[in-house]
Design a protein around this motif. Structure first.
Motif, mmCIF file in Angstrom:
data_model
loop_
_atom_site.group_PDB
_atom_site.id
_atom_site.type_symbol
_atom_site.label_atom_id
_atom_site.label_comp_id
_atom_site.label_asym_id
_atom_site.label_seq_id
_atom_site.Cartn_x
_atom_site.Cartn_y
_atom_site.Cartn_z
ATOM 1 N N TRP A 143 1.999 6.642 8.281
ATOM 2 C CA TRP A 143 2.681 5.628 7.453
ATOM 3 C C TRP A 143 3.960 6.212 6.879
ATOM 4 O O TRP A 143 4.983 5.543 6.823
ATOM 5 C CB TRP A 143 1.776 5.179 6.314
ATOM 6 C CG TRP A 143 0.726 4.203 6.724
ATOM 7 C CD1 TRP A 143 -0.032 4.250 7.849
ATOM 8 C CD2 TRP A 143 0.344 3.023 6.008
ATOM 9 N NE1 TRP A 143 -0.885 3.186 7.872
ATOM 10 C CE2 TRP A 143 -0.685 2.412 6.757
ATOM 11 C CE3 TRP A 143 0.749 2.435 4.807
ATOM 12 C CZ2 TRP A 143 -1.296 1.232 6.344
ATOM 13 C CZ3 TRP A 143 0.129 1.258 4.393
ATOM 14 C CH2 TRP A 143 -0.872 0.670 5.158
ATOM 15 N N ALA A 151 1.128 2.974 -3.127
ATOM 16 C CA ALA A 151 0.031 3.830 -3.578
ATOM 17 C C ALA A 151 0.009 5.141 -2.805
ATOM 18 O O ALA A 151 -1.009 5.833 -2.772
ATOM 19 C CB ALA A 151 -1.298 3.106 -3.410
ATOM 20 N N PHE A 152 1.132 5.477 -2.185
ATOM 21 C CA PHE A 152 1.162 6.665 -1.317
ATOM 22 C C PHE A 152 0.727 7.923 -2.045
ATOM 23 O O PHE A 152 0.094 8.795 -1.477
ATOM 24 C CB PHE A 152 2.578 6.848 -0.748
ATOM 25 C CG PHE A 152 2.654 7.918 0.281
ATOM 26 C CD1 PHE A 152 2.274 7.666 1.593
ATOM 27 C CD2 PHE A 152 3.107 9.196 -0.034
ATOM 28 C CE1 PHE A 152 2.319 8.657 2.562
ATOM 29 C CE2 PHE A 152 3.151 10.191 0.922
ATOM 30 C CZ PHE A 152 2.762 9.915 2.225
ATOM 31 N N VAL A 153 1.072 8.026 -3.331
ATOM 32 C CA VAL A 153 0.747 9.261 -4.054
ATOM 33 C C VAL A 153 -0.702 9.298 -4.533
ATOM 34 O O VAL A 153 -1.138 10.297 -5.094
ATOM 35 C CB VAL A 153 1.679 9.451 -5.276
ATOM 36 C CG1 VAL A 153 3.110 9.655 -4.824
ATOM 37 C CG2 VAL A 153 1.584 8.264 -6.206
ATOM 38 N N ARG A 154 -1.431 8.216 -4.309
ATOM 39 C CA ARG A 154 -2.821 8.185 -4.788
ATOM 40 C C ARG A 154 -3.793 8.504 -3.667
ATOM 41 O O ARG A 154 -3.527 8.245 -2.505
ATOM 42 C CB ARG A 154 -3.139 6.792 -5.350
ATOM 43 C CG ARG A 154 -2.333 6.474 -6.585
ATOM 44 C CD ARG A 154 -2.495 5.037 -6.986
ATOM 45 N NE ARG A 154 -3.893 4.671 -7.219
ATOM 46 C CZ ARG A 154 -4.280 3.450 -7.561
ATOM 47 N NH1 ARG A 154 -3.388 2.496 -7.707
ATOM 48 N NH2 ARG A 154 -5.548 3.192 -7.756
ATOM 49 N N ASN A 155 -4.946 9.032 -4.038
ATOM 50 C CA ASN A 155 -5.947 9.345 -3.026
ATOM 51 C C ASN A 155 -7.266 8.616 -3.269
ATOM 52 O O ASN A 155 -8.215 8.812 -2.530
ATOM 53 C CB ASN A 155 -6.187 10.847 -2.977
ATOM 54 C CG ASN A 155 -4.982 11.549 -2.375
ATOM 55 O OD1 ASN A 155 -4.442 11.110 -1.357
ATOM 56 N ND2 ASN A 155 -4.523 12.599 -3.024
ATOM 57 N N LEU A 182 0.820 -1.210 0.000
ATOM 58 C CA LEU A 182 0.000 0.000 0.000
ATOM 59 C C LEU A 182 0.855 1.262 0.000
ATOM 60 O O LEU A 182 0.433 2.305 -0.506
ATOM 61 C CB LEU A 182 -0.955 -0.011 1.197
ATOM 62 C CG LEU A 182 -2.103 -1.026 1.082
ATOM 63 C CD1 LEU A 182 -2.929 -1.063 2.350
ATOM 64 C CD2 LEU A 182 -2.991 -0.709 -0.125
ATOM 65 N N MET A 183 2.066 1.172 0.574
ATOM 66 C CA MET A 183 2.964 2.337 0.520
ATOM 67 C C MET A 183 3.223 2.737 -0.929
ATOM 68 O O MET A 183 3.454 3.910 -1.238
ATOM 69 C CB MET A 183 4.308 2.036 1.203
ATOM 70 C CG MET A 183 4.407 2.398 2.668
ATOM 71 S SD MET A 183 3.865 4.053 3.110
ATOM 72 C CE MET A 183 5.128 5.068 2.369
ATOM 73 N N MET A 234 8.609 6.307 -2.918
ATOM 74 C CA MET A 234 7.167 6.056 -2.904
ATOM 75 C C MET A 234 6.405 7.371 -2.990
ATOM 76 O O MET A 234 5.178 7.382 -2.935
ATOM 77 C CB MET A 234 6.752 5.331 -1.611
ATOM 78 C CG MET A 234 7.407 3.993 -1.400
ATOM 79 S SD MET A 234 7.066 2.855 -2.742
ATOM 80 C CE MET A 234 8.714 2.550 -3.355
ATOM 81 N N LYS A 251 -2.153 8.519 6.916
ATOM 82 C CA LYS A 251 -1.228 8.469 5.801
ATOM 83 C C LYS A 251 0.121 9.060 6.194
ATOM 84 O O LYS A 251 1.178 8.504 5.898
ATOM 85 C CB LYS A 251 -1.833 9.268 4.645
ATOM 86 C CG LYS A 251 -1.301 8.814 3.341
ATOM 87 C CD LYS A 251 -2.165 9.269 2.190
ATOM 88 C CE LYS A 251 -1.470 8.825 0.930
ATOM 89 N NZ LYS A 251 -2.173 9.217 -0.258
#
Ligand SMILES: Nc1ncnc2c1ncn2[C@@H]1O[C@H](COP(=O)(O)OP(=O)(O)OP(=O)(O)O)[C@@H](O)[C@H]1O
Ligand SMILES: [Mg+2]
Lengths: 246, 645
Positions: B204, A109-113, A106-107, B219, B201
C-alpha cells in the motif's frame, strides 16, 4: 501579542523560512492551545501553506523552533512527526487518486497496527461521513471535490491524531459543502482533536475558530481570539492588503 | 523450418550459440532472413514473442515500480539483469545448484545489489537536481558492467538450463520446458507482486507513494523504505530475468546489459511510465512486435521494431498506451533539470595563451602518442561542444549523440568514396547531413521533456545504428565501409600526425569560437530561456520548435564534422563504430566541464581522454573509471569543473 494559554500543544517560535534566496517567513510565532481551533488567515502567497509544511517537516526552517507537546519537531522526518500525533488535510486534498475510497481512508491509519480498532474507526467514519458509504470501492479520483474533501478528512482522522492541520479545507467547495466541512471541523474538535487550519476566507474561519492569526507576506500582523478579530476593522484591512500583494 | 526457429532450437542443444535475444544487432543471425509464413511457424513466432515478452516484463515491471515511486528511469536495471545472469552461471556451473535453488540465489543476490544501489548510489542524491539520479544510474551501470566484465572476461559463456531438451507439440507450434519455466516465473512474479501491492502494508505504501509522494509521507509512509523495497523487488525480478534469458539462449555475455535496459525502458514507456500492469502489457506487445518483425524481415530488424514502437508511442501518446489523462505530468519543468551555478570566469588572455600553446605544440619534440591522444581529445571535444549546446544550453539531455557522429562519418566516407568528393568538402557535407538529418530525426521528440527526451534520443541513436546495419545497398550493412581516403585539404593529403593534429585542432577551435559567440547572442539567451522555463518562454512568444531545431542544427553540424574527420582517420567504419558508450562518454565530458560551458566541454574532453593516458590506465579499466567519474561528479560537483552556463 499572541493569544497564548499556559501549555500550548503546538508552538512555532521565531521561524524564518527560505526557498532558495527568497524569505517566506519572518520570525513567525504561532501557538495552538490544547483543544482549540486556531486559524491562520492570509492572502495568496503570504506563506500559509509553507507554515503547514514547516509543521509537517516537509520544509525545514532556517531558524526557529517548532514544538509539539513540549518536544521539538526540528530534525524529525515527516513520518516521524505524523507518528507523534499530527494528521493533515493537505491543500487541494491530495487523495491517492487511483486507490479506492476505502484504501484512501485506511491509508490514514498507516501508522497504526491495531487492525480491529482500525476497522471500528472505519465504521465510525461512515457514520460521520454517511455519503462515503456507497462510495467505498470507487476510485478516489472519480469523486466530486466535496466528496474528496470528506475522504481527506476521514483519512486524517483515521490515525487518531491529537491534532489536525488543514490547508484551505473549504477551497473550491459549493456553499452547502462549505457549511458541512465547517460543522465537521467543529465536531472533530469537540471530540478532543486540536485543529490548526489555514484559510483565505476570513469570515467563515472566524465562525468556528478560537484564535486566529493574520499572515501578511510572511509576517504575523494581527492575532487574538477569533471573537475579537471578527469585529476588528483591521482584519479586513490586513487581510485585503495580503490579497492585493499577491 | 524457418531459420529463426532453427537458430533457437539449435542453441538449446548447445551446438550453436546465439547472443542474447535482445541483442539482434551484430549477431551472426543478422545474415539470415526468414520469409516462411506457414501457420505453424506463425504460432511459433507468437509463442516466442510471448516468452520474450515475459522476460521483458520482468525487467519492465521493476522499472515501472521505480519510476512510480521516484520518477526515475533506472538505467542500471540492465546491469542487474547482467549480474543475475552471471550469478546464475556461478550457481549452475560452479556450485551445481538445482534449478529452484538457483532461482532463489539469483533473486536474493540481485536484490542485495539493488538495495546497495539504492542506499549508496541514489539516496544521497535525494535533494539534488532532477537529472542527478538518472546520471547516477548510468554511472552505476557502467561500473557494474565493467566489474562483471573484469571478473568474468568479456567472452560469452554457456549457461545450461538443467532442463530436459524436449519440445511438445501445441496446436501447430512447439513449446519446451524452458518456455514453460519462463512463463511460469512470469506469471508467479505477477501474482506475487499483485498480492504484495494489494494486501501488504508495504505494498500500500508503494502504491500511495507512487501516486502522491508528499501525501504518502503525511500518512506516515517512510519513503526511503518504500524506495528500498521497490529497488529490491525490481532487482530480484531483473536478476532472475537475466538468468532465464541466459538459459534460453544458453549464452551470457556482457553486451546483454544495455540491450536489456533499452528493451525494458521501451516496454515500460510503451505501457505508460510508472504503470505496473501497463509495463506487463507493453512487454508482451514488444515481444510480439519483435517476433513478428523478425518473422517478416529477419533477425537484424528485431531491435529496429522495438525502437520504432517506442518512438511511435512517444510521439503519439507520450504518456504511454495505458496512462490516463488524470495522471500528474511526470516531469517538472526543464529548468530544475540543470544544476544552477556561477561559471568559472576564465580571462580571455588565458584562453588565448592556452590555444597558442596547443597550436604550436607539434613544433616541440612531442611524441606521436601525445599528438594522437590530443587528436582524439579534439574529436571528442567537437562532439562535446555539440552535446553541451543541446543538453546544457538547450536542456535537451541527449543520450544518442553518437548517432550524429555516425551520420557525419558515413556521409563523408560515402561522398568521398563513391562520388569522389574532395575529403575537405566531404567532411563539411557530413556536418551538414548530420545537422539536417539529426534535426529531422529528433524533431518528433521536441514536445517531450526531461527524461523522455533522453529516452527518445537514446532510441533514435539506436535506430540510426540499426538502419546503417540494415540498409545494405547504401551503407554496405554489417560489412562496414573500408578504404576510406585519408584527410586531405586542397589536394594535399594530411598524413603526418602534426598535420592531422592541426587540422582537427583548428576545426574544433573554430567551432568553439562560433559557439561562444552564439551563447552571448540573443539566440543563446533564447535557448537558455527555453531551458529554464519553456512555458514562460512560450508565453513570451518564443517558438520552441524553431529554437530546438536551431540548437540541433548547430550541434548536429559540429558532431557530424567530428564523425566525418574520424571516418577519414580510421579508414574503416561500421555500424558499431559510434555506439551508445560514446554517447555516454560525451555526456560525462559535458558534465565534467559544466553543462553548457564551451571551454568546459574542451577541458572535459582533454581530461577524460588524456588522464587515462597519463596514468597509463589499461583500456579495460577506462569505462570503469568513466563510470566512477560520472558518479563522483553527480554526487559532489554536479555543476562540473567550470560551472554550468
Ligand atoms: N517549493 C517552492 N519553491 C520556491 N518557492 C515556493 C515554493 N513553495 C512556495 N513558494 C513561494 O513561497 C511563497 C509562499 O507560498 P505558500 O504556498 O506558502 O503561500 P500560500 O499563502 O499558501 O498561498 P495560496 O493562498 O496561494 O495557497 C509564494 O511566493 C510561493 O511562490
Ligand atoms: Mg496555500
Amino acid at each position: 501579542m499572541t493569544a497564548s494559554t499556559p501549555e500550548p500543544l503546538l508552538a512555532l517560535s521565531g521561524v524564518n523560512t527560505f526557498y532558495g534566496q527568497a524569505q517566506v517567513h519572518f520570525d513567525l510565532s504561532i501557538t495552538v492551545a490544547r483543544g482549540h481551533i486556531v486559524c491562520l488567515l492570509g492572502g495568496n502567497a503570504s506563506g500559509k501553506s509553507t507554515t503547514m509544511k514547516i509543521i509537517l517537516g516537509l520544509v525545514k526552517p532556517r531558524s526557529g523552533d517548532v514544538t509539539f507537546d513540549g518536544a521539538s519537531l526540528i530534525g524529525l522526518t515527516t513520518p516521524q512527526i505524523v507518528r507523534r500525533g499530527i494528521a493533515s488535510v493537505p491543500e487541494a486534498r491530495r487523495l491517492f487518486a487511483d486507490m479506492s475510497v476505502r484504501e484512501n481512508i485506511l491509508m490514514g491509519a498507516f501508522v497504526r497496527n491495531d487492525r480491529d480498532a482500525v476497522a471500528q474507526d472505519l465504521e465510525r467514519m461512515l457514520t460521520l461521513f454517511p455519503k462515503l458509504g456507497q462510495r467505498l470501492s470507487q476510485r478516489a479520483g472519480s469523486l466530486s471535490g466535496g466528496e474528496q474533501q470528506m475522504v481527506a478528512m476521514a483519512r486524517a482522522l483515521m490515525s487518531r491524531p491529537r491534532m489536525i492541520v488543514m490547508d484551505e479545507p473549504t477551497m473550491g467547495l459549493s456553499p452547502l459543502y462549505v457549511d458541512r466541512v465547517l460543522e465537521l471541523i467543529r465536531t472533530i474538535n469537540q471530540e478532543g482533536v486540536s485543529v490548526f487550519m489555514v484559510e483565505q476566507n476570513a469570515s467563515l474561519a472566524l465562525e468556528i475558530a478560537h484564535e486566529a492569526y493574520v499572515l501578511q507576506t510572511g509576517k504575523i500582523v494581527l492575532s487574538g481570539p477569533a471573537r475579537a478579530l471578527k469585529d476588528d476593522p483591521r482584519v479586513r484591512d490586513a487581510y485585503l492588503g495580503g490579497s492585493e500583494a499577491a | 523450418m524457418p531459420s529463426w526457429s532453427f537458430a533457437r532450437a539449435s542453441s538449446r542443444s548447445g551446438t550453436a550459440s546465439r547472443p542474447d535475444p535482445t541483442a539482434g544487432a551484430g549477431a551472426p543471425a543478422a545474415f539470415l532472413s526468414t520469409r516462411g509464413s506457414s501457420v505453424s511457424s506463425w504460432l511459433d513466432y507468437t509463442i516466442n514473442g510471448l516468452i520474450v515478452g515475459n522476460v521483458y516484463a520482468l525487467v519492465a515491471v521493476g522499472l515501472a515500480l521505480i519510476f512510480g515511486v521516484s520518477r526515475l528511469i533506472n538505467f542500471a536495471q540492465g546491469s542487474i539483469y547482467l549480474v543475475g545472469a552471471y550469478i546464475g552461471w556461478v550457481a549452475v556451473v560452479q556450485l551445481h545448484t538445482p534449478l529452484p535453488l538457483t532461482i532463489i540465489v539469483v533473486a536474493a543476490a540481485a536484490a542485495i545489489v539493488g538495495l546497495i544501489i539504492e542506499r549508496f548510489g541514489l539516496r544521497p542524491l535525494q535533494n539534488s537536481v532532477r537529472i542527478a539520479p538518472l546520471l547516477a544510474t548510468i554511472g552505476i551501470s557502467f561500473v557494474l558492467d565493467q566489474l562483471v566484465m573484469l571478473t568474468f572476461s568479456p567472452n560469452p559463456r554457456a549457461l545450461p538450463s538443467q532442463l530436459p531438451d524436449v519440445r511438445f507439440q501445441v496446436g501447430g507450434g512447439t513449446i519446451g520446458p524452458l518456455d514453460l519455466l519462463i512463463a511460469g516465473v512470469g506469471l508467479t512474479s505477477a501474482l506475487l507482486l499483485f498480492v504484495f501491492l494489494r494486501y501488504s502494508k508495504l505494498g500500500w505504501a508503494v502504491r500511495a507513494a507512487s501516486q502522491d509522494r508528499d501525501a504518502a509521507m503525511q500518512m506516515g509512509v517512510d519513503v526511503n523504505r518504500v524506495n528500498q523495497a521497490v529497488f529490491g523487488i525490481a532487482a530480484a525480478l531483473g536478476g532472475v530475468s537475466g538468468m532465464l534469458v541466459g538459459m534460453y539462449y544458453n549464452q551470457i555475455d556482457t553486451a546483454m546489459s544495455l540491450q536489456a535496459t533499452l528493451k525494458g525502458v521501451v516496454a515500460e514507456v510503451v505501457g505508460g511510465a510508472g504503470n505496473v500492469p501497463g509495463a506487463v502489457i507493453g512487454s508482451l506487445l514488444l515481444g510480439l512486435v519483435e517476433s513478428y518483425g523478425v518473422a517478416v524481415f529477419g533477425t537484424s530488424y528485431r531491435n529496429l521494431f522495438a525502437f520504432l514502437l517506442l518512438v511511435v508511442v512517444l510521439v503519439l501518446r507520450p504518456n504511454g498506451l495505458f496512462a490516463s489523462a488524470r495522471q500528474a505530468p511526470p516531469e517538472p519543468l526543464t529548468g530544475t533539470f540543470i544544476a544552477p551555478s556561477r561559471p568559472v570566469r576564465i580571462p580571455r588572455w588565458a584562453l588565448a595563451v592556452a590555444a597558442a600553446i596547443f597550436a604550436i605544440l607539434p613544433f616541440f619534440p612531442v611524441s606521436f602518442y601525445v599528438l594522437q591522444t590530443l587528436i582524439n581529445a579534439w574529436l571528442l571535444g567537437m562532439l562535446a561542444l555539440s552535446l553541451t549546446l543541446v543538453a546544457g544550453t538547450m536542456g535537451q539531455v541527449s543520450l544518442g549523440h553518437a548517432a550524429l557522429l555516425a551520420i557525419g562519418a558515413y556521409t563523408s566516407a560515402l561522398l568521398s568514396l563513391t562520388l569522389n568528393v574532395p575529403v575537405g568538402l566531404a567532411v563539411i557535407g557530413g556536418g551538414l547531413m548530420s545537422a539536417a538529418l539529426g534535426t529531422l530525426l529528433i524533431s518528433p521528440s521536441f514536445r517531450l521533456r526531461g527524461h523522455y527526451v533522453s529516452i527518445a534520443t537514446l532510441a533514435i541513436g539506436e535506430i540510426v545504428s540499426l538502419v546503417i546495419l540494415n540498409w545494405e545497398s547504401v551503407t554496405r550493412g554489417p560489412i562496414g565501409i573500408s578504404g576510406i581516403p585519408p584527410l586531405s585539404l586542397f589536394g594535399y593529403d594530411l598524413i603526418s600526425p602534426s598535420s592531422i593534429y592541426w587540422f582537427s585542432f583548428v576545426v574544433m577551435a573554430v567551432l568553439a569560437l562560433l559557439q561562444g559567440r552564439l551563447l552571448t547572442s540573443h539566440l543563446g539567451r533564447s535557448f537558455r530561456a527555453i531551458r529554464d522555463d519553456d512555458i514562460a518562454a512560450r508565453a513570451y512568444g518564443l517558438s520552441l520548435n524553431r529554437y530546438k531545431s536551431l540548437a540541433f542544427i548547430f550541434g548536429g553540424f559540429a558532431a557530424g564534422v567530428s564523425g566525418g574527420i574520424a571516418a577519414h582517420l580510421y579508414s574503416y567504419i561500421n555500424h558499431e563504430t559510434f555506439n551508445t558508450q560514446q554517447s555516454i562518454l560525451a555526456l560525462t565530458v559535458v558534465i565534467l566541464g559544466g553543462l553548457g560551458n564551451v571551454v568546459g566541454a574542451i577541458v572535459g574532453a582533454v581530461a577524460l581522454v588524456g588522464l587515462p593516458e597519463v596514468f597509463r590506465i589499461a583500456a579495460e579499466y577506462r569505462i570503469l573509471i568513466y563510470g566512477i567519474v560520472l558518479l563522483l561528479l553527480v554526487r559532489f560537483r554536479p555543476q562540473g569543473l567550470l560551472g554550468t552556463i
